[in-house]
Design an enzyme around this catalytic site. Structure first.
Site, mmCIF file in Angstrom:
data_model
loop_
_atom_site.group_PDB
_atom_site.id
_atom_site.type_symbol
_atom_site.label_atom_id
_atom_site.label_comp_id
_atom_site.label_asym_id
_atom_site.label_seq_id
_atom_site.Cartn_x
_atom_site.Cartn_y
_atom_site.Cartn_z
ATOM 1 N N ASP A 220 33.125 -4.100 29.850
ATOM 2 C CA ASP A 220 31.764 -3.462 29.346
ATOM 3 C C ASP A 220 31.956 -1.884 29.297
ATOM 4 O O ASP A 220 31.277 -1.255 28.579
ATOM 5 C CB ASP A 220 30.649 -3.638 30.408
ATOM 6 C CG ASP A 220 30.869 -3.884 31.813
ATOM 7 O OD1 ASP A 220 32.151 -4.188 32.105
ATOM 8 O OD2 ASP A 220 30.128 -4.243 32.739
ATOM 9 N N ASP A 248 36.148 -6.340 16.949
ATOM 10 C CA ASP A 248 34.887 -6.146 16.051
ATOM 11 C C ASP A 248 34.261 -4.996 16.319
ATOM 12 O O ASP A 248 33.897 -4.119 15.277
ATOM 13 C CB ASP A 248 33.903 -7.541 16.193
ATOM 14 C CG ASP A 248 34.430 -8.548 15.321
ATOM 15 O OD1 ASP A 248 35.610 -8.907 14.985
ATOM 16 O OD2 ASP A 248 33.536 -9.522 15.220
#
Length: 350
Positions: A220, A248
């Site tokens: 994260d 992505d």
């Protein structure tokens, strides 16, 4: 003489494959090497006509090739997951293509959504483990379709799988010779079994590379820093699932799917290269799609085959074209050129 398998696939796949191989052919002519191609009718149309996705006979032929080039997978009349699992994942797992390699590079002239960041800030590589993790397919259902249903999907990490991926990443970091920094992206603070193994192997292998600086980033936090400080990264190594997600994000900060390419590698055998975008069926046959990601993937294929100089020329030609301002927009139908013309410009730039 190289033997290359072509899987143009669905939608705009055949169009971008044509331009990618046009540039590949121009580079081969300059380098003086020969190759032949074998095209495979694998994709949505074949599945709809025959019920076959990837026949075992084709898979066996793919094993004997020097490289595979994949255009795009995805058909509007085929349920999502059938082609992706039956072609892309099957090739990765059956051919043991255990590295997914994703350069994240912002070219001059390409806009990024990151404020005050430029090409000097966004230039790193993600090494994603490609055959284990949550994508191993280990799991199942209990009482499926009832209110008592249980669904289990297991994350599988093996010492062998992690070690060979991590070692490849260290070698790549040394070869790249940028800041000589390798970052492990994991979730060792919560996934205390699977990613405890990951970190232990990362450190153990790191002892063989004293010249490479080791860094650690929880996944994260990695996504946060990719947006806030992408210049911190040189090479990132990560597991299958996390690699799928952060690459992505990497595509977006480098200007979008239209410039993002990837390789699925086994350094000891065949490898498969592809743009990471989808099949964009609404643009099929219109000669409007941006082929730059596809051409970049062909450049990666050149490098894998041992022609690093030719690969560098392809990258420079792409960079020079984008820096020239000739391409007005990377979106389909907005480039100011056709798909074929962009391929011609890159080939001529060699």
């Amino acid at each position: 003489m190289y033997k290359i398998g072509l899987i143009p696939g669905d939608g705009i796949g055949p169009e971008v494959t044509r331009e990618a191989m046009k540039v590949f052919g121009a580079a081969a002519a300059q380098e003086g090497f020969k190759y032949e191609t074998v095209e495979y009718d694998v994709g949505g149309d074949r599945y709809l006509a025959t019920g076959e996705v990837l026949p075992d006979s084709v898979l066996e032929e793919l094993r004997e090739l020097d490289a595979i080039y994949l255009g795009a997978i995805g058909h509007p009349d085929v349920k999502p997951g059938i082609l992706e699992k039956g072609i892309l994942l099957k090739v990765r797992f059956e051919l043991d293509l255990y590295i997914n390699l994703r350069p994240v590079k912002l070219y001059p002239g390409v806009p990024t959504p990151l404020k005050d960041k430029g090409p000097e800030d966004i230039d790193f590589i993600v090494v994603r483990e490609n055959t284990e993790g949550l994508y191993s397919g280990i799991g199942g259902f209990l009482k499926r379709g009832t209110r008592d249903e249980v669904a289990i999907q297991q994350m599988i990490n093996t010492y062998k799988g992690v070690e060979r991926c991590v070692r490849y990443a260290y070698e790549l970091t040394r070869k790249r010779n940028k800041t000589n920094t390798l970052t492990s992206c994991d979730k060792a603070n919560v996934l205390t079994y699977a990613h405890d193994l990951w970190r232990r192997v990362f450190d153990e292998v790191g002892e063989d590379y004293p010249d490479i600086k080791r860094e650690y980033a929880i996944v994260d936090a990695t996504t946060m820093w990719m947006v806030k400080n992408p210049e911190w990264f040189d090479v990132i190594v990560t597991c299958n699932m996390f690699g799928d997600i952060i690459t992505d994000l990497g595509a977006m900060i480098q200007g979008g799917m239209g410039v993002a390419a990837s390789g699925n590698l086994n350094p000891e055998s065949v490898a498969m290269f592809e743009p990471i975008h989808g099949s964009a069926p609404r643009y099929t046959g219109k000669n409007q799609i941006n082929p730059i990601a596809a051409v970049s993937a062909a450049g990666m294929m050149l490098d894998h085959l041992g022609h690093a100089g030719a690969a560098a020329k392809v990258e420079k030609s792409i960079s020079d074209l984008l820096a020239s301002g000739k391409i007005k927009d990377l979106g389909a139908g907005r480039m100011g050129y056709t798909t074929e013309q962009v391929g011609d410009l890159i080939a001529e730039g060699l």
